[in-house]
Scaffold this motif. Structure first.
Motif, PDB file in Angstrom:
ATOM      1  N   ALA A  44      -4.007  -3.300  -1.956  1.00  0.00           N
ATOM      2  CA  ALA A  44      -3.258  -4.289  -2.727  1.00  0.00           C
ATOM      3  C   ALA A  44      -4.193  -5.142  -3.581  1.00  0.00           C
ATOM      4  CB  ALA A  44      -2.442  -5.169  -1.780  1.00  0.00           C
ATOM      5  N   LEU A  45      -5.319  -5.546  -2.996  1.00  0.00           N
ATOM      6  CA  LEU A  45      -6.292  -6.357  -3.716  1.00  0.00           C
ATOM      7  C   LEU A  45      -6.913  -5.563  -4.862  1.00  0.00           C
ATOM      8  CD1 LEU A  45      -7.787  -9.086  -3.775  1.00  0.00           C
ATOM      9  CD2 LEU A  45      -9.499  -8.074  -2.259  1.00  0.00           C
ATOM     10  N   HIS A  46      -7.265  -4.307  -4.594  1.00  0.00           N
ATOM     11  CA  HIS A  46      -7.905  -3.469  -5.599  1.00  0.00           C
ATOM     12  C   HIS A  46      -6.967  -3.195  -6.781  1.00  0.00           C
ATOM     13  CE1 HIS A  46     -10.568  -0.425  -7.252  1.00  0.00           C
ATOM     14  NE2 HIS A  46      -9.559   0.430  -7.274  1.00  0.00           N
ATOM     15  N   ARG A  47      -5.680  -3.017  -6.475  1.00  0.00           N
ATOM     16  CA  ARG A  47      -4.709  -2.671  -7.515  1.00  0.00           C
ATOM     17  C   ARG A  47      -4.004  -3.892  -8.089  1.00  0.00           C
ATOM     18  NH1 ARG A  47      -1.697   2.919  -5.558  1.00  0.00           N
ATOM     19  NH2 ARG A  47      -3.576   4.018  -4.847  1.00  0.00           N
ATOM     20  N   ASN A  48      -4.295  -5.058  -7.500  1.00  0.00           N
ATOM     21  CA  ASN A  48      -3.656  -6.296  -7.937  1.00  0.00           C
ATOM     22  C   ASN A  48      -2.136  -6.204  -7.802  1.00  0.00           C
ATOM     23  OD1 ASN A  48      -3.689  -8.953  -8.834  1.00  0.00           O
ATOM     24  ND2 ASN A  48      -3.423  -8.359 -10.988  1.00  0.00           N
ATOM     25  N   VAL A  49      -1.699  -5.712  -6.638  1.00  0.00           N
ATOM     26  CA  VAL A  49      -0.269  -5.603  -6.344  1.00  0.00           C
ATOM     27  C   VAL A  49      -0.018  -6.241  -4.981  1.00  0.00           C
ATOM     28  CG1 VAL A  49      -0.004  -3.502  -7.718  1.00  0.00           C
ATOM     29  CG2 VAL A  49      -0.528  -3.328  -5.269  1.00  0.00           C
ATOM     30  N   ASP A 108       1.426  -6.308  -0.954  1.00  0.00           N
ATOM     31  CA  ASP A 108       1.239  -5.413   0.185  1.00  0.00           C
ATOM     32  C   ASP A 108       2.334  -4.344   0.249  1.00  0.00           C
ATOM     33  OD1 ASP A 108      -0.972  -6.855   0.851  1.00  0.00           O
ATOM     34  OD2 ASP A 108      -0.144  -7.728   2.694  1.00  0.00           O
ATOM     35  N   ASP A 109       3.576  -4.716  -0.069  1.00  0.00           N
ATOM     36  CA  ASP A 109       4.675  -3.746   0.006  1.00  0.00           C
ATOM     37  C   ASP A 109       4.465  -2.603  -0.982  1.00  0.00           C
ATOM     38  OD1 ASP A 109       5.905  -5.164   2.000  1.00  0.00           O
ATOM     39  OD2 ASP A 109       7.348  -6.160   0.675  1.00  0.00           O
ATOM     40  N   GLU A 110       3.997  -2.938  -2.181  1.00  0.00           N
ATOM     41  CA  GLU A 110       3.756  -1.891  -3.179  1.00  0.00           C
ATOM     42  C   GLU A 110       2.595  -1.003  -2.753  1.00  0.00           C
ATOM     43  OE1 GLU A 110       2.811  -1.438  -7.970  1.00  0.00           O
ATOM     44  OE2 GLU A 110       3.639  -3.312  -7.169  1.00  0.00           O
ATOM     45  N   MET A 142       2.254   5.567   1.439  1.00  0.00           N
ATOM     46  CA  MET A 142       3.277   6.478   1.944  1.00  0.00           C
ATOM     47  C   MET A 142       3.508   7.626   0.980  1.00  0.00           C
ATOM     48  SD  MET A 142       5.900   3.541   3.391  1.00  0.00           S
ATOM     49  CE  MET A 142       7.310   4.637   3.399  1.00  0.00           C
ATOM     50  N   GLU A 143       3.519   7.306  -0.308  1.00  0.00           N
ATOM     51  CA  GLU A 143       3.746   8.339  -1.325  1.00  0.00           C
ATOM     52  C   GLU A 143       2.612   9.351  -1.357  1.00  0.00           C
ATOM     53  OE1 GLU A 143       6.100  10.320  -3.868  1.00  0.00           O
ATOM     54  OE2 GLU A 143       6.616   8.462  -2.804  1.00  0.00           O
ATOM     55  N   SER A 144       1.393   8.896  -1.064  1.00  0.00           N
ATOM     56  CA  SER A 144       0.254   9.810  -1.059  1.00  0.00           C
ATOM     57  C   SER A 144       0.385  10.881   0.015  1.00  0.00           C
ATOM     58  CB  SER A 144      -1.047   9.032  -0.863  1.00  0.00           C
ATOM     59  OG  SER A 144      -1.169   8.564   0.475  1.00  0.00           O
ATOM     60  N   LEU A 145       1.196  10.615   1.036  1.00  0.00           N
ATOM     61  CA  LEU A 145       1.455  11.590   2.093  1.00  0.00           C
ATOM     62  C   LEU A 145       2.652  12.477   1.776  1.00  0.00           C
ATOM     63  CD1 LEU A 145       1.040   9.180   5.137  1.00  0.00           C
ATOM     64  CD2 LEU A 145      -0.602  10.892   4.345  1.00  0.00           C
TER      65      LEU A 145
END
Length: 259
Positions: A197-202, A204-206, A212-215
């Motif tokens: 979340a910190l790295h993407r600036n989004v 926690d839910d996103e 989850m989508e990566s799986l």
């Protein structure tokens, strides 16, 4: 199900101070078992009534220490949960891994279980009963090649070994099964979500949704909890699973594609 279905049973859980292992320890203790938990570091807030052994069971020396202590202080085991596992190798795919990376993955995710099974099975056989659960992973069938190829390969080996052990020791009264978790939101997983979340600036839910989508997505729409896994482990250790042998129960919210 009795609230004290494990009363009088002696259980060893490796990696029993965090995540899924801690949830298994807590549940078995609540249901009456005498529980011994191993970890490389002792917990800051130990559970009442649980015996903690500080040892790295991914090493022959650590496993030997656990075996000697358990046999001296508790005698024969009734229940064994080989939960220790994980990956600390760098990302970058298969070619980024050294021999040392592969060795670490195999020692942690396969040999820790092999050594403890080899030590405790003879006395289980002598008493004519016992139950063992190996914690594998859905990555044995759905490897994330970018980051956990050695972990996935070691877990595949653990699943194969678990089945072979079940075939060998079933006729001697020992039940052996496996549990394959998917994305379980442990403390470590929560930390990863926060980093993403910190790295993407989004939020926690996103970040959680992206993981989850990566799986390939989770049909139930959420990660699992350590308690979700602990309940399945407890079932497999109990007399309620008396005719379950050599199975691998997938606990992944439907992540693995199945036909």
């Amino acid at each position: 199900m009795s609230a004290l279905e494990f009363h009088g049973k002696r259980a060893l859980v490796t990696g029993g101070t965090k995540g899924m292992g801690e949830a298994v320890v807590r549940l078995l203790a609540q249901r009456g078992a005498t529980v011994i938990a191993t970890a490389r570091q002792l917990p800051a807030s130990p559970l009442a009534g649980v015996c903690y052994l500080q040892a790295d069971v991914a090493t022959p020396e650590g496993a030997g220490t656990v075996v000697k202590t358990v046999e001296r202080d508790f005698g024969v085991l009734d229940l064994l949960v080989n939960n220790v596992g994980g990956s600390s190798v760098p990302g970058g795919g298969a070619l980024a891994l050294t021999d040392a990376d592969w060795e670490a993955a195999i020692q942690t995710n396969l040999m820790a279980a092999v050594r403890l099974d080899r030590a405790f099975l003879p006395r289980m056989v002598a008493q004519g009963s016992g139950a063992i659960v190996h914690i594998t992973s859905i990555q044995r069938r759905l490897p994330l090649y970018e980051s956990t190829v050695a972990y996935a390969a070691a877990k595949a080996a653990l699943a194969n070994y678990s089945k072979a052990l079940a075939n060998e020791f079933g006729p001697r009264g020992i039940r052996i099964n496996a549990v394959a978790p998917g994305f379980i939101e442990t403390t470590a997983a929560s930390a990863l979500i926060e980093q993403m979340a910190l790295h993407r600036n989004v939020g926690d839910d996103e970040a959680r949704g992206a993981l989850m989508e990566s799986l390939g997505g989770i049909p139930l729409g959420r990660p699992g909890s350590p308690e979700d896994v602990a309940e399945v482990v407890a079932f497999l250790l109990s007399s309620r699973a008396g005719f379950v042998q050599g199975a691998e129960y997938v606990v992944d919210g439907g992540t693995l594609p199945t036909v």
